[in-house]
Write a protein that holds these residues in place. Structure first.
Motif, PDB file in Angstrom:
ATOM      1  N   ALA A  65       0.823  -1.215   0.000  1.00  3.50           N
ATOM      2  CA  ALA A  65       0.000   0.000   0.000  1.00  3.50           C
ATOM      3  C   ALA A  65       0.855   1.262   0.000  1.00  3.50           C
ATOM      4  O   ALA A  65       1.942   1.297   0.563  1.00  3.50           O
ATOM      5  N   SER A  66       0.334   2.301  -0.640  1.00  3.56           N
ATOM      6  CA  SER A  66       1.004   3.601  -0.655  1.00  3.56           C
ATOM      7  C   SER A  66       0.872   4.265   0.707  1.00  3.56           C
ATOM      8  O   SER A  66      -0.235   4.587   1.152  1.00  3.56           O
ATOM      9  N   PHE A  67       1.999   4.455   1.400  1.00  6.00           N
ATOM     10  CA  PHE A  67       1.962   5.078   2.724  1.00  6.00           C
ATOM     11  C   PHE A  67       1.455   6.513   2.639  1.00  6.00           C
ATOM     12  O   PHE A  67       0.738   6.986   3.513  1.00  6.00           O
ATOM     13  N   LYS A  68       1.819   7.184   1.578  1.00  6.63           N
ATOM     14  CA  LYS A  68       1.380   8.573   1.395  1.00  6.63           C
ATOM     15  C   LYS A  68      -0.145   8.642   1.408  1.00  6.63           C
ATOM     16  O   LYS A  68      -0.747   9.517   2.033  1.00  6.63           O
ATOM     17  N   GLU A  69      -0.762   7.682   0.733  1.00  4.87           N
ATOM     18  CA  GLU A  69      -2.232   7.669   0.680  1.00  4.87           C
ATOM     19  C   GLU A  69      -2.827   7.180   2.005  1.00  4.87           C
ATOM     20  O   GLU A  69      -3.846   7.710   2.458  1.00  4.87           O
ATOM     21  N   LEU A  70      -2.192   6.194   2.622  1.00  9.12           N
ATOM     22  CA  LEU A  70      -2.677   5.702   3.923  1.00  9.12           C
ATOM     23  C   LEU A  70      -2.726   6.826   4.950  1.00  9.12           C
ATOM     24  O   LEU A  70      -3.683   6.957   5.706  1.00  9.12           O
ATOM     25  N   ILE A  71      -1.680   7.653   4.970  1.00 10.48           N
ATOM     26  CA  ILE A  71      -1.579   8.748   5.927  1.00 10.48           C
ATOM     27  C   ILE A  71      -2.695   9.769   5.716  1.00 10.48           C
ATOM     28  O   ILE A  71      -3.185  10.387   6.666  1.00 10.48           O
ATOM     29  N   SER A  72      -3.125   9.914   4.466  1.00  8.60           N
ATOM     30  CA  SER A  72      -4.120  10.957   4.146  1.00  8.60           C
ATOM     31  C   SER A  72      -5.565  10.528   4.404  1.00  8.60           C
ATOM     32  O   SER A  72      -6.482  11.332   4.301  1.00  8.60           O
ATOM     33  N   ILE A  73      -5.790   9.251   4.734  1.00  9.37           N
ATOM     34  CA  ILE A  73      -7.165   8.762   4.948  1.00  9.37           C
ATOM     35  C   ILE A  73      -7.740   9.362   6.235  1.00  9.37           C
ATOM     36  O   ILE A  73      -7.137   9.271   7.298  1.00  9.37           O
ATOM     37  N   GLU A  74      -8.928   9.973   6.110  1.00 11.07           N
ATOM     38  CA  GLU A  74      -9.531  10.668   7.264  1.00 11.07           C
ATOM     39  C   GLU A  74     -10.897  10.112   7.668  1.00 11.07           C
ATOM     40  O   GLU A  74     -11.448  10.517   8.685  1.00 11.07           O
ATOM     41  N   ASP A  75     -11.475   9.227   6.866  1.00 14.28           N
ATOM     42  CA  ASP A  75     -12.782   8.665   7.242  1.00 14.28           C
ATOM     43  C   ASP A  75     -12.885   7.217   6.769  1.00 14.28           C
ATOM     44  O   ASP A  75     -12.135   6.788   5.888  1.00 14.28           O
ATOM     45  N   GLU A  76     -13.827   6.486   7.372  1.00 17.58           N
ATOM     46  CA  GLU A  76     -13.950   5.042   7.113  1.00 17.58           C
ATOM     47  C   GLU A  76     -14.242   4.715   5.650  1.00 17.58           C
ATOM     48  O   GLU A  76     -13.712   3.761   5.101  1.00 17.58           O
ATOM     49  N   LYS A  77     -15.096   5.538   5.022  1.00 16.58           N
ATOM     50  CA  LYS A  77     -15.475   5.269   3.631  1.00 16.58           C
ATOM     51  C   LYS A  77     -14.255   5.357   2.717  1.00 16.58           C
ATOM     52  O   LYS A  77     -14.042   4.500   1.854  1.00 16.58           O
TER      53      LYS A  77
END
Length: 250
Positions: A65-77
């Motif tokens: 998984a892209s860590f950059k994108e993982l870090i930016s996730i702010e909600d469950e959806k």
């Protein structure tokens, strides 16, 4: 710096699908979507008899998984949608009526192990050590778990999932059934993959289709199962534990 891509090349009835990302071939949502789409498209092309799946570069097959994108996730959806990307690629590989040969030239981590596990026949170099690092981040290998378990068995899968800090050697992965063959160099690997793909072109496509269905028997519920797993991961990625762990990668 080279830009991320997914590209396909069709020659002599063999389709080669290659993905690349400058961050160790990690996979953000857009690359996952392109990958799933390309596998589905090539799988339905009557001119194609065999698919080779590979990544660009020579060091890492896939860092997951892209860590950059993982870090930016702010909600469950959003979290669920991100992890669904891996579910969609695995399901595209599962449903593809052609044999997919994996060409794993280097280390593979997390979601990358899920990709390798979803190949119908996977070949690697001796540098292709594997690691399921998800538990170390406070999440778990939920989406890729069924694919990894199908290849390594519950014992092998649980071993690498629990020991989330350790890279297991390509030979270990071969002993467990993930890799069919392990080669000393990428050059040797490429020769072997090419020859093997040519041999597979001699098979009856109808027989291949039925054999593929036979090999994947018992996975008919994976559309729903992997989506449920994506929800679990999407929730866990928002936990304070995981958020704290991910700060190290900022």
């Amino acid at each position: 710096m080279t830009k991320p891509y997914v590209k396909k090349d069709i020659q002599d009835k063999i389709a080669t699908i290659e993905f690349f990302h400058p961050a160790h071939n990690s996979l953000p949502s857009d690359i996952l979507a392109q990958l799933a789409e390309t596998i589905t498209e090539v799988g339905s092309n009557d001119e194609v008899l065999v698919i080779i799946l590979k990544s660009g570069g020579d060091r890492t097959f896939c860092a997951g998984a892209s860590f950059k994108e993982l870090i930016s996730i702010e909600d469950e959806k959003t979290g669920e949608q991100f992890f669904s990307g891996f579910a969609n690629v695995i399901n595209a590989m599962r449903k593809c009526p052609k044999f997919i040969i994996g060409r794993v030239q280097g280390k593979t981590v997390g979601g990358g192990v899920g990709l390798a596990s979803s190949m119908d026949y996977c070949m690697a170099t001796k540098y292709a050590s594997i690691k399921l690092s998800e538990l170390n981040l406070g999440i778990g290998p939920f989406v890729v778990g069924p694919a990894v378990e199908r290849k390594l068995g519950v014992s092998g899968m649980s071993q690498i999932a629990i020991d989330a800090n350790t890279f297991y050697t390509a030979e270990w992965a071969k002993d467990k059934g993930l890799f069919a063959n392990v080669y000393d160099t990428t050059e040797d690997l490429d020769i072997a993959v090419s020859e093997f793909a040519k041999n597979l072109c001699e098979y009856n496509p109808e027989a291949v289709k039925h054999m593929k269905q036979m090999f994947w028997r018992g996975t008919e519920d994976w559309d729903e199962l992997l989506q449920e797993r994506a929800k679990i991961s999407g929730k866990l990625v928002l936990s304070s534990f995981t958020k704290e762990k991910l700060k190290r990668f900022k």
